[in-house]
Design a protein around this motif. Structure first.
Motif, PDB file in Angstrom:
ATOM      1  N   PRO A 112      -4.707  23.025  -5.104  1.00  0.00           N
ATOM      2  CA  PRO A 112      -3.647  21.344  -5.029  1.00  0.00           C
ATOM      3  C   PRO A 112      -3.568  20.718  -5.944  1.00  0.00           C
ATOM      4  O   PRO A 112      -4.884  20.978  -6.848  1.00  0.00           O
ATOM      5  CB  PRO A 112      -4.178  20.756  -3.993  1.00  0.00           C
ATOM      6  N   GLY A 113      -2.367  21.030  -6.277  1.00  0.00           N
ATOM      7  CA  GLY A 113      -1.991  20.051  -7.770  1.00  0.00           C
ATOM      8  C   GLY A 113      -2.421  18.509  -7.997  1.00  0.00           C
ATOM      9  O   GLY A 113      -2.906  17.695  -6.896  1.00  0.00           O
ATOM     10  N   HIS A 114      -2.067  17.818  -9.430  1.00  0.00           N
ATOM     11  CA  HIS A 114      -2.637  16.805  -9.357  1.00  0.00           C
ATOM     12  C   HIS A 114      -1.643  15.946  -7.894  1.00  0.00           C
ATOM     13  O   HIS A 114      -2.444  15.206  -7.555  1.00  0.00           O
ATOM     14  CB  HIS A 114      -2.001  16.485 -10.584  1.00  0.00           C
ATOM     15  N   ASP A 115      -0.558  15.790  -7.850  1.00  0.00           N
ATOM     16  CA  ASP A 115       0.198  14.805  -7.740  1.00  0.00           C
ATOM     17  C   ASP A 115      -0.614  15.260  -5.552  1.00  0.00           C
ATOM     18  O   ASP A 115       0.342  14.248  -5.208  1.00  0.00           O
ATOM     19  CB  ASP A 115       2.081  15.444  -7.718  1.00  0.00           C
ATOM     20  N   GLU A 116      -0.451  16.409  -4.943  1.00  0.00           N
ATOM     21  CA  GLU A 116      -0.872  16.577  -4.302  1.00  0.00           C
ATOM     22  C   GLU A 116      -1.988  15.830  -3.291  1.00  0.00           C
ATOM     23  O   GLU A 116      -2.944  15.511  -2.496  1.00  0.00           O
ATOM     24  CB  GLU A 116      -1.402  18.276  -3.708  1.00  0.00           C
ATOM     25  N   ALA A 117      -3.832  16.030  -4.841  1.00  0.00           N
ATOM     26  CA  ALA A 117      -4.745  15.068  -4.377  1.00  0.00           C
ATOM     27  C   ALA A 117      -4.464  13.874  -4.347  1.00  0.00           C
ATOM     28  O   ALA A 117      -4.653  12.817  -3.590  1.00  0.00           O
ATOM     29  CB  ALA A 117      -5.039  15.472  -5.387  1.00  0.00           C
ATOM     30  N   VAL A 118      -2.839  13.088  -5.253  1.00  0.00           N
ATOM     31  CA  VAL A 118      -2.276  11.354  -5.700  1.00  0.00           C
ATOM     32  C   VAL A 118      -2.059  11.536  -3.764  1.00  0.00           C
ATOM     33  O   VAL A 118      -2.377  10.918  -3.260  1.00  0.00           O
ATOM     34  CB  VAL A 118      -2.518  11.129  -6.293  1.00  0.00           C
ATOM     35  N   GLU A 119      -1.101  11.823  -3.215  1.00  0.00           N
ATOM     36  CA  GLU A 119      -0.205  12.221  -2.088  1.00  0.00           C
ATOM     37  C   GLU A 119      -2.072  11.633  -0.884  1.00  0.00           C
ATOM     38  O   GLU A 119      -1.750  10.809   0.117  1.00  0.00           O
ATOM     39  CB  GLU A 119      -0.002  12.995  -1.723  1.00  0.00           C
ATOM     40  N   ALA A 120      -2.464  13.157  -1.459  1.00  0.00           N
ATOM     41  CA  ALA A 120      -3.944  13.123  -0.197  1.00  0.00           C
ATOM     42  C   ALA A 120      -4.663  11.309  -0.338  1.00  0.00           C
ATOM     43  O   ALA A 120      -5.103  10.777   1.406  1.00  0.00           O
ATOM     44  CB  ALA A 120      -5.150  14.222  -0.072  1.00  0.00           C
ATOM     45  N   ALA A 121      -4.894  10.985  -1.631  1.00  0.00           N
ATOM     46  CA  ALA A 121      -5.092   9.810  -1.633  1.00  0.00           C
ATOM     47  C   ALA A 121      -4.703   8.330  -0.004  1.00  0.00           C
ATOM     48  O   ALA A 121      -5.362   7.938  -0.099  1.00  0.00           O
ATOM     49  CB  ALA A 121      -5.747   9.208  -2.829  1.00  0.00           C
ATOM     50  N   ARG A 122      -3.438   8.737  -1.336  1.00  0.00           N
ATOM     51  CA  ARG A 122      -2.270   7.781   0.029  1.00  0.00           C
ATOM     52  C   ARG A 122      -2.696   7.539   0.986  1.00  0.00           C
ATOM     53  O   ARG A 122      -2.373   6.437   1.288  1.00  0.00           O
ATOM     54  CB  ARG A 122      -1.139   7.679  -0.713  1.00  0.00           C
ATOM     55  N   LEU A 123      -2.754   9.575   1.990  1.00  0.00           N
ATOM     56  CA  LEU A 123      -2.625   9.157   3.195  1.00  0.00           C
ATOM     57  C   LEU A 123      -4.325   8.269   3.705  1.00  0.00           C
ATOM     58  O   LEU A 123      -4.043   7.762   4.977  1.00  0.00           O
ATOM     59  CB  LEU A 123      -2.896  10.300   3.825  1.00  0.00           C
ATOM     60  N   LEU A 124      -5.106   9.206   2.871  1.00  0.00           N
ATOM     61  CA  LEU A 124      -6.915   8.211   3.414  1.00  0.00           C
ATOM     62  C   LEU A 124      -6.218   6.890   3.315  1.00  0.00           C
ATOM     63  O   LEU A 124      -7.282   6.475   4.573  1.00  0.00           O
ATOM     64  CB  LEU A 124      -7.251   9.609   2.573  1.00  0.00           C
ATOM     65  N   ILE A 125      -6.204   5.985   1.829  1.00  0.00           N
ATOM     66  CA  ILE A 125      -5.865   4.996   2.329  1.00  0.00           C
ATOM     67  C   ILE A 125      -5.994   4.105   3.121  1.00  0.00           C
ATOM     68  O   ILE A 125      -6.118   3.257   3.670  1.00  0.00           O
ATOM     69  CB  ILE A 125      -5.828   4.639   0.720  1.00  0.00           C
ATOM     70  N   ALA A 126      -4.859   4.915   3.862  1.00  0.00           N
ATOM     71  CA  ALA A 126      -3.640   4.214   4.520  1.00  0.00           C
ATOM     72  C   ALA A 126      -4.067   4.485   6.221  1.00  0.00           C
ATOM     73  O   ALA A 126      -3.705   4.078   7.484  1.00  0.00           O
ATOM     74  CB  ALA A 126      -1.955   4.637   4.782  1.00  0.00           C
ATOM     75  N   ALA A 127      -5.129   5.060   6.785  1.00  0.00           N
ATOM     76  CA  ALA A 127      -5.590   6.052   7.949  1.00  0.00           C
ATOM     77  C   ALA A 127      -6.596   4.993   8.250  1.00  0.00           C
ATOM     78  O   ALA A 127      -7.167   4.360   7.661  1.00  0.00           O
ATOM     79  CB  ALA A 127      -5.738   6.683   7.379  1.00  0.00           C
ATOM     80  N   PRO A 128      -6.492   4.671   9.265  1.00  0.00           N
ATOM     81  CA  PRO A 128      -8.429   3.970  10.373  1.00  0.00           C
ATOM     82  C   PRO A 128      -9.384   4.384   9.164  1.00  0.00           C
ATOM     83  O   PRO A 128      -9.879   3.848   8.923  1.00  0.00           O
ATOM     84  CB  PRO A 128      -8.101   4.196  11.723  1.00  0.00           C
ATOM     85  N   LEU A 129      -9.103   5.609   9.527  1.00  0.00           N
ATOM     86  CA  LEU A 129     -10.488   6.620   9.191  1.00  0.00           C
ATOM     87  C   LEU A 129     -10.469   6.250   7.179  1.00  0.00           C
ATOM     88  O   LEU A 129     -12.130   6.588   6.922  1.00  0.00           O
ATOM     89  CB  LEU A 129     -10.538   7.711   9.093  1.00  0.00           C
ATOM     90  N   GLY A 130      -9.688   5.399   7.007  1.00  0.00           N
ATOM     91  CA  GLY A 130      -9.895   5.612   5.308  1.00  0.00           C
ATOM     92  C   GLY A 130     -10.709   3.700   4.834  1.00  0.00           C
ATOM     93  O   GLY A 130     -11.046   3.402   4.136  1.00  0.00           O
ATOM     94  N   ALA A 131     -10.972   2.932   6.099  1.00  0.00           N
ATOM     95  CA  ALA A 131     -11.685   2.514   6.330  1.00  0.00           C
ATOM     96  C   ALA A 131     -12.907   1.709   5.164  1.00  0.00           C
ATOM     97  O   ALA A 131     -13.209   1.135   4.631  1.00  0.00           O
ATOM     98  CB  ALA A 131     -11.866   1.166   7.305  1.00  0.00           C
ATOM     99  N   GLY A 132     -13.548   2.514   5.266  1.00  0.00           N
ATOM    100  CA  GLY A 132     -15.026   2.820   4.378  1.00  0.00           C
ATOM    101  C   GLY A 132     -14.442   3.081   3.041  1.00  0.00           C
ATOM    102  O   GLY A 132     -15.017   2.651   1.934  1.00  0.00           O
ATOM    103  N   LEU A 133     -13.740   4.011   2.974  1.00  0.00           N
ATOM    104  CA  LEU A 133     -13.418   3.980   1.107  1.00  0.00           C
ATOM    105  C   LEU A 133     -13.449   2.514   0.730  1.00  0.00           C
ATOM    106  O   LEU A 133     -12.974   2.458   0.147  1.00  0.00           O
ATOM    107  CB  LEU A 133     -12.112   4.820   1.386  1.00  0.00           C
ATOM    108  N   ARG A 134     -11.933   2.030   1.770  1.00  0.00           N
ATOM    109  CA  ARG A 134     -11.362   0.937   1.061  1.00  0.00           C
ATOM    110  C   ARG A 134     -12.944  -0.648   0.848  1.00  0.00           C
ATOM    111  O   ARG A 134     -12.417  -1.373  -0.143  1.00  0.00           O
ATOM    112  CB  ARG A 134     -10.788   0.446   2.589  1.00  0.00           C
ATOM    113  N   GLN A 135     -13.754  -0.153   1.416  1.00  0.00           N
ATOM    114  CA  GLN A 135     -15.080  -1.339   1.974  1.00  0.00           C
ATOM    115  C   GLN A 135     -15.393  -0.791   0.595  1.00  0.00           C
ATOM    116  O   GLN A 135     -16.441  -2.065  -0.442  1.00  0.00           O
ATOM    117  CB  GLN A 135     -15.555  -1.039   3.009  1.00  0.00           C
ATOM    118  N   ASP A 136     -15.446   0.244   0.400  1.00  0.00           N
ATOM    119  CA  ASP A 136     -16.190   0.530  -1.052  1.00  0.00           C
ATOM    120  C   ASP A 136     -15.707   0.637  -2.426  1.00  0.00           C
ATOM    121  O   ASP A 136     -16.199  -0.134  -3.201  1.00  0.00           O
ATOM    122  CB  ASP A 136     -17.086   2.439  -0.898  1.00  0.00           C
ATOM    123  N   TYR A 137     -14.261   0.449  -2.314  1.00  0.00           N
ATOM    124  CA  TYR A 137     -13.696  -0.736  -3.722  1.00  0.00           C
ATOM    125  C   TYR A 137     -13.614  -1.513  -3.511  1.00  0.00           C
ATOM    126  O   TYR A 137     -14.194  -1.950  -4.753  1.00  0.00           O
ATOM    127  CB  TYR A 137     -12.135   0.448  -3.127  1.00  0.00           C
TER     128      TYR A 137
END
Length: 265
Positions: A168-193
């Protein structure tokens, strides 16, 4: 980052919080103005500038030569050639017929590389310059490679493959991160940050992310939600707080085609 993440994570204590794991990365003890990069003290008698008086002066870096509009032979593609190659390779169908990673009209650009010379042109004094332009079409989940002749400004070949997943390209990785942050499963990432910075994570801007392809069942057992990966564009992420700690997000799979997030294991 992709090559060294394993070593960095393995060499640091993992602080488990939420559903993600955070690794602190620190410089060697003593590194900085009073020592060398590997932590050793500066040599006695070193000059104030950090150089032994008996050493020759440091070399001078020559300025890069002005870049022409067209390269010669096997020269890397110039900026002008890169722009022309991408313009020539754009699909001749309406832009709405293809989609980028965000769902907007137009292809998702991946790479533009100098093409290998045609064997029939071996020995020619000035053979044509060609480029291979690749992109991903999220509308049809197709990997598209187009060969353009920069000398004649013509498209010479276009190949569309399905089930082929380049990195994947950089823009795809950034979009993947955007989706993970917004998802319920991204709660751990948000908490760690938040634990690392004291701030809320609302988007990918404060993160440095690198994506790698997940091919679903081609890599082993895959949950039902990830059965389409391989045909769909699915990625996993290496994630770092920019300039700071790593946050282990490798067990999450982001299906960029379906725009969903799942967890392995």
């Amino acid at each position: 980052m992709h090559r060294h993440l394993g070593k960095l994570v393995a060499g640091a204590a993992l602080a488990l919080t939420g559903t993600a794991a955070m690794a602190a990365i620190t410089l060697p003890a003593g590194a900085g103005a009073a020592g060398t990069a590997d932590g050793r003290p500066a040599a006695a008698g070193a000059s104030a500038a950090g150089r032994d008086p008996g050493q020759p002066p440091p070399g001078v870096v020559e300025n890069a030569h002005a870049q022409g509009a067209r390269g010669v032979g096997r020269d890397p593609l110039t900026d002008d050639e890169l722009r022309r190659a991408r313009d020539l390779a754009l699909p001749r169908t309406p832009r709405a017929a293809v989609r980028d990673v965000t769902g907007r009209p137009g292809p998702e650009p991946l790479t533009t590389d100098l093409a290998e010379p045609d064997p029939s042109e071996a020995g020619a004094a000035d053979p044509p310059r060609r480029a291979v332009v690749s992109f991903y079409d999220y509308r049809g989940d197709g990997y598209v490679r187009t060969t353009v002749n920069l000398t004649t400004s013509k498209v010479e070949a276009t190949d569309v493959q399905h089930g082929v997943q380049p990195p994947p390209g950089h823009d795809e990785a950034v979009e993947a991160a955007r989706l993970l942050i917004a998802a319920p499963l991204g709660a751990g990432l948000r908490q760690d940050y938040r634990d690392a910075t004291g701030r809320d994570l609302t988007g990918p801007a404060p993160l440095t992310v690198t994506g790698f392809v997940y091919r679903g069942r081609a890599e082993g057992a895959a949950p039902g939600a990830l059965a389409a990966c391989g045909q769909h564009r699915c990625v996993r992420l290496f994630t770092q707080v920019t300039g700071g700690r790593w946050i282990d997000t490798r067990r999450f799979v982001i299906d960029l085609s379906a725009r969903t997030v799942s967890r392995l294991g």
